[in-house]
Scaffold this motif. Structure first.
Motif, PDB file in Angstrom:
ATOM      1  N   SER A 163      10.962  88.750  77.788  1.00 19.58           N
ATOM      2  CA  SER A 163      11.621  87.582  77.189  1.00 19.58           C
ATOM      3  C   SER A 163      10.759  86.952  76.105  1.00 19.58           C
ATOM      4  O   SER A 163      11.280  86.479  75.088  1.00 19.58           O
ATOM      5  N   LEU A 229      17.412  91.403  75.687  1.00 20.76           N
ATOM      6  CA  LEU A 229      17.172  89.967  75.565  1.00 20.76           C
ATOM      7  C   LEU A 229      17.169  89.528  74.100  1.00 20.76           C
ATOM      8  O   LEU A 229      17.635  88.428  73.781  1.00 20.76           O
ATOM      9  N   CYS A 263      19.703  82.057  78.405  1.00 21.70           N
ATOM     10  CA  CYS A 263      19.722  83.515  78.548  1.00 21.70           C
ATOM     11  C   CYS A 263      19.857  83.949  80.005  1.00 21.70           C
ATOM     12  O   CYS A 263      19.538  85.101  80.328  1.00 21.70           O
TER      13      CYS A 263
END
Length: 347
Positions: A163, A229, A263
């Protein structure tokens, strides 16, 4: 539930497309469910029943009986005498095509009968020892603990590192950003067999051989996670980040308090993938680990496979146990899969 499963394209009307869809879904579900059901049911079978032919779906075991004058329990057989009613007998011994049996009702009476005339009597039987014996005798509790540790730590590190990389590649502007992203994606084309030796040399150089951390560190950075991501973060408006900067939020605070919560679906999908990857990983732990006390579950399952025999009843039972955690994680996070995967490809 019934209404949901049998809904049609046009309310109140069933056409050929609905019938074909139901047939295809039923066929696909059956093809997936049959091997799983077979493995679960076979995990309760005795070793003899697992290796018997023809195989049976329901776990069964030979019925036994203790008779006076016999030192051990005898298996029960059905003697089909030609022209007479069948009778139950107990098998004493078998030599070639002849068997010595004893009448259950009259234990003093013995017979010599052809093997072709008797059939073994079996009843439904669940062999729970298939689950308890490996946990007691083969340190499977240790294997499970090691696998849980590797899976949990590797998944957390995977989510954090991937991430962070995705946040930098999606929301920062710097020279060479696209080249770095393409370089990360290009590693998807490298199979494990290519990087296996260099990765092992690095692990040995860090003194992490035969260590669970050596299994973890080599697998936390995944190009699939970075790509997924990054694509999801591109859908987050830059105005939100600029507004956070105006409010004097630090870059880490923006990443932690603004980007990551938005997210969540993509994070959940990556978490599912990571748990499945780490839990089912066999080759890399096999290379890194050498001590039995450090084995993971998949390597532990391999210990039941000897040079001359395979203990399938234990392998199937422990495989069922290995399926449970992954299944639970999938059921808890499945609602995010469609949303996360679909949104990851939208810019």
């Amino acid at each position: 539930m019934f209404k949901f499963l049998f809904r049609t394209r046009h309310p109140g009307k069933v056409d050929i497309a609905d019938i074909l869809s139901w047939a295809w879904l039923f066929f696909g579900t059956t093809m997936v469910a049959i091997p799983i059901a077979w493995a679960i049911l076979s995990s309760f079978k005795t070793e003899a029943e697992v290796n018997s032919f023809p195989p049976s779906l329901v776990p069964k075991a030979a019925e036994t009986i203790e008779l006076e004058g016999q030192s051990k329990p005898l298996s029960v057989w059905e003697w089909h005498k030609e022209g007479e009613e069948s009778m139950r007998v107990a098998l004493i011994r078998r030599i070639g095509i002849k068997a010595t049996v004893v009448d259950i009702k009259n234990p003093e009476q013995t017979y010599q009968v052809p093997i072709s005339e008797i059939t073994q009597v079996k009843g439904v039987h669940f062999e729970w020892k298939n689950y308890t014996d490996p946990l007691k005798q083969f340190d499977f509790v240790t294997y499970i603990k090691n696998t849980v540790f590797v899976t949990f730590v590797a998944t957390i590190l995977t989510l954090v590192l991937n991430s962070m990389a995705a946040f930098a590649l999606s929301k920062y502007r710097f020279r060479g950003k696209n080249a770095i992203f393409m370089l990360i994606l290009s590693t998807l084309m490298l199979p494990l067999s290519v990087i296996m030796v260099p990765a092992f040399i690095v692990v040995v150089g860090l003194n992490l051989a035969d260590n669970l951390w050596g299994v973890i560190f080599a697998t936390v950075a995944t190009p699939t996670g970075v790509f997924m991501l990054r694509q999801y973060m591109l859908t987050i408006p830059d105005d939100l980040i600029e507004a956070a900067r105006v409010d004097a939020a630090s870059e880490f605070r923006i990443y932690w308090r603004v980007v990551l919560p938005l997210c969540a679906p993509a994070i959940a999908v990556l978490a599912i993938f990571s748990v499945i990857w780490r839990w089912n990983d066999f080759l890399w732990p096999l290379i890194v680990l050498s001590s039995p006390e450090n084995y993971t579950l998949q390597i532990g399952l391999n210990t039941f496979q000897g040079q001359f025999s395979v203990q399938w009843h234990y392998i199937l039972a422990m495989t069922v146990i290995a399926l449970l955690p992954v299944t639970v994680v999938f059921l808890l996070l499945q609602k995010y899969i469609t949303q996360g995967v679909a949104s990851s490809g939208v810019k």
